[in-house]
Design a protein around this motif. Structure first.
Motif, PDB file in Angstrom:
ATOM      1  N   LYS A   4      10.505  37.867  27.937  1.00 50.95           N
ATOM      2  CA  LYS A   4       9.386  38.654  28.439  1.00 50.95           C
ATOM      3  C   LYS A   4       9.865  40.041  28.857  1.00 50.95           C
ATOM      4  CE  LYS A   4       5.687  38.739  31.863  1.00 50.95           C
ATOM      5  NZ  LYS A   4       5.045  38.051  33.015  1.00 50.95           N
ATOM      6  N   LYS A  80       1.120  45.870  36.699  1.00 56.43           N
ATOM      7  CA  LYS A  80       0.748  45.116  35.503  1.00 56.43           C
ATOM      8  C   LYS A  80       0.388  46.078  34.369  1.00 56.43           C
ATOM      9  CE  LYS A  80      -1.832  43.353  38.590  1.00 56.43           C
ATOM     10  NZ  LYS A  80      -2.889  42.704  39.383  1.00 56.43           N
ATOM     11  N   TYR A  81       0.159  45.510  33.191  1.00 56.07           N
ATOM     12  CA  TYR A  81      -0.202  46.371  32.065  1.00 56.07           C
ATOM     13  C   TYR A  81      -1.100  45.627  31.087  1.00 56.07           C
ATOM     14  CZ  TYR A  81       3.218  43.793  29.265  1.00 56.07           C
ATOM     15  OH  TYR A  81       3.904  42.798  28.605  1.00 56.07           O
ATOM     16  N   LEU A  82      -1.834  46.418  30.317  1.00 54.04           N
ATOM     17  CA  LEU A  82      -2.637  45.915  29.208  1.00 54.04           C
ATOM     18  C   LEU A  82      -2.164  46.621  27.943  1.00 54.04           C
ATOM     19  CD1 LEU A  82      -6.215  46.003  30.788  1.00 54.04           C
ATOM     20  CD2 LEU A  82      -4.853  43.956  30.302  1.00 54.04           C
ATOM     21  N   LEU A  83      -1.965  45.878  26.896  1.00 50.39           N
ATOM     22  CA  LEU A  83      -1.575  46.441  25.611  1.00 50.39           C
ATOM     23  C   LEU A  83      -2.816  46.567  24.736  1.00 50.39           C
ATOM     24  CD1 LEU A  83       0.763  47.274  23.667  1.00 50.39           C
ATOM     25  CD2 LEU A  83       0.815  44.855  22.949  1.00 50.39           C
ATOM     26  N   TYR A  84      -2.889  47.667  24.000  1.00 49.32           N
ATOM     27  CA  TYR A  84      -3.994  47.841  23.068  1.00 49.32           C
ATOM     28  C   TYR A  84      -4.072  46.609  22.165  1.00 49.32           C
ATOM     29  CZ  TYR A  84      -6.968  49.992  19.501  1.00 49.32           C
ATOM     30  OH  TYR A  84      -7.996  50.275  18.627  1.00 49.32           O
ATOM     31  N   ASP A  86      -5.051  43.647  23.438  1.00 52.46           N
ATOM     32  CA  ASP A  86      -5.205  42.520  24.358  1.00 52.46           C
ATOM     33  C   ASP A  86      -6.686  42.251  24.592  1.00 52.46           C
ATOM     34  OD1 ASP A  86      -2.499  42.285  24.613  1.00 52.46           O
ATOM     35  OD2 ASP A  86      -2.374  43.154  26.627  1.00 52.46           O
ATOM     36  N   GLU A  87      -7.028  41.001  24.827  1.00 45.84           N
ATOM     37  CA  GLU A  87      -8.423  40.635  25.054  1.00 45.84           C
ATOM     38  C   GLU A  87      -9.003  41.346  26.278  1.00 45.84           C
ATOM     39  OE1 GLU A  87     -11.107  36.577  25.761  1.00 45.84           O
ATOM     40  OE2 GLU A  87      -9.000  36.442  25.170  1.00 45.84           O
ATOM     41  N   TYR A  89      -8.179  44.309  27.361  1.00 46.07           N
ATOM     42  CA  TYR A  89      -8.186  45.771  27.209  1.00 46.07           C
ATOM     43  C   TYR A  89      -9.641  46.234  27.135  1.00 46.07           C
ATOM     44  CZ  TYR A  89      -6.492  50.328  25.447  1.00 46.07           C
ATOM     45  OH  TYR A  89      -6.181  51.655  25.284  1.00 46.07           O
ATOM     46  N   LYS A  94     -11.125  51.070  23.896  1.00 44.23           N
ATOM     47  CA  LYS A  94     -10.481  50.698  22.636  1.00 44.23           C
ATOM     48  C   LYS A  94     -11.141  51.372  21.444  1.00 44.23           C
ATOM     49  CE  LYS A  94      -9.091  46.660  19.931  1.00 44.23           C
ATOM     50  NZ  LYS A  94      -9.132  45.178  19.818  1.00 44.23           N
ATOM     51  N   MET A 102      -0.705  51.615  25.911  1.00 44.48           N
ATOM     52  CA  MET A 102      -0.627  50.721  27.062  1.00 44.48           C
ATOM     53  C   MET A 102      -1.401  51.324  28.220  1.00 44.48           C
ATOM     54  SD  MET A 102       3.409  49.580  27.134  1.00 44.48           S
ATOM     55  CE  MET A 102       3.203  48.239  28.326  1.00 44.48           C
TER      56      MET A 102
END
Length: 343
Positions: A4, A80-84, A86-87, A89, A94, A102
């Motif tokens: 991870k 924390k982060y969200l990746l393009y 990701d559900e 996001y 988008k 990110m």
């Protein structure tokens, strides 16, 4: 080191490459097995992969060292982060061109999935505009809507405050307020700009909202990043409400982004109060001098409230009128309020 952690370092390594666009980062991600694969690439390798003549200084090893440090900051500060892709996001973000690869955040980013409204305006806020921003955001939060803004002084801070106040009142059972507020930063997620809004940022997180940024930890708040931040503020909502905006202001840049993204732009009546007009006059006079000296572009001085109003942007006085405006047939609400008489 866990897999991870390896994955996060690779993602950050890509996120921090400013000369690559979203599509190029996503394509590179598919081709790379590890962050070491990226670190050993030369600028010529990247040019060949992207099929683009990139003019940039690139040191893959230094990029990796920086990414390691930034990954450690994320872990230490529980960012924390969200990746393009990701559900979780935000869907509205988008669908915009060159959306962030990110999104780094603190708090609860789920508030960006439901109903949202972006509220923007000048730092040189008039008393009427401050009251309007606080009340509009308060009422929006009471209606279950997340208020999105940029945490700047003036209108942004007032809007965040209104939503936070509604949440605190909800905790005391004074009102029912499910809506929250989200602040988009022009710098790394580990810093609050302006520093005087650190307490407000903490309140935003404490009341269920979030602080978000597309920038890796340690990224400074440079002028061009404020403009880039504005595109995200506009993208996160179906409509942007301008509370007060002098000619050429960042708020009107956000309004233009909203139009570019096929979103609605709405003006609050407070933008045309006597005190707000006094600010506009001062700014307009300074812009004229700057333009004559060659320091600002013609496009900047032509980016005015009138430009949007004459194109059909409606003027509202409160959150209820905003809701009425959003449900009215296109082009009909502006005819009802005789807004052009303001000019």
């Amino acid at each position: 080191m866990s897999n991870k952690t390896d994955d996060i370092i690779l993602l950050i390594s890509l996120a921090r490459i400013s000369f690559l666009n979203l599509t190029e980062k996503l394509n590179l991600l598919k081709k790379l097995d590890s962050y070491n694969d990226l670190a050993i690439l030369s600028i010529e390798d990247i040019k060949n992969i992207t099929s683009r003549n990139i003019r940039a200084v690139w040191d893959g090893r230094q990029n990796l060292l920086a990414a390691r440090k930034e990954a450690a900051i994320l872990e230490a500060k529980k960012i924390k982060y969200l990746l393009y892709g990701d559900e979780a996001y935000p869907a509205l973000l988008k669908e915009t061109p060159n959306a962030p690869f990110m999104l780094f955040y603190t708090g609860d980013a789920s508030c960006l999935i439901g109903r949202t409204v972006s509220v923007v305006g000048t730092r040189r806020i008039a008393p009427e505009a401050k009251r309007a921003a606080v009340q509009f955001a308060y009422d929006a939060a009471c209606d279950g809507c997340t208020v999105v803004s940029g945490l700047a002084k003036g209108v942004d801070g007032a809007a965040h405050t209104g939503a936070v106040n509604a949440r605190f009142d909800s905790f005391e059972d004074i009102v029912s307020a499910e809506g929250r507020t989200a602040a988009v930063l022009p710098c790394g997620i580990d810093t609050v700009v302006p520093s005087g809004h650190k307490a407000l940022a903490e309140q935003i997180v404490r009341t269920g909202g979030c602080i978000v940024s597309e920038y890796v930890p340690g990224t400074p708040a440079e002028n061009w990043r404020f403009v880039q931040r504005n595109r995200i503020v506009a993208a996160l909502s179906p409509a942007t409400v301008v509370i007060q905006a002098p000619d050429g202001s960042g708020a009107l840049i956000t309004a233009q982004y909203a139009l570019d993204y096929s979103r609605d732009v709405v003006f609050h009546k407070a933008a045309f109060s006597r005190n707000a007009e006094d600010v506009r006059s001062l700014v307009k006079s300074q812009l004229a001098k700057d333009f004559a000296a060659g320091n600002v572009s013609k496009g900047k001085i032509e980016n005015t409230c009138e430009k949007y109003i004459e194109a059909g942007a409606p003027i509202i006085e409160n959150y209820k009128e905003y809701c009425d405006c959003m449900t009215a047939l296109p082009g009909t609400y502006s005819l009802k309020n005789e807004q052009l008489n303001l000019f």
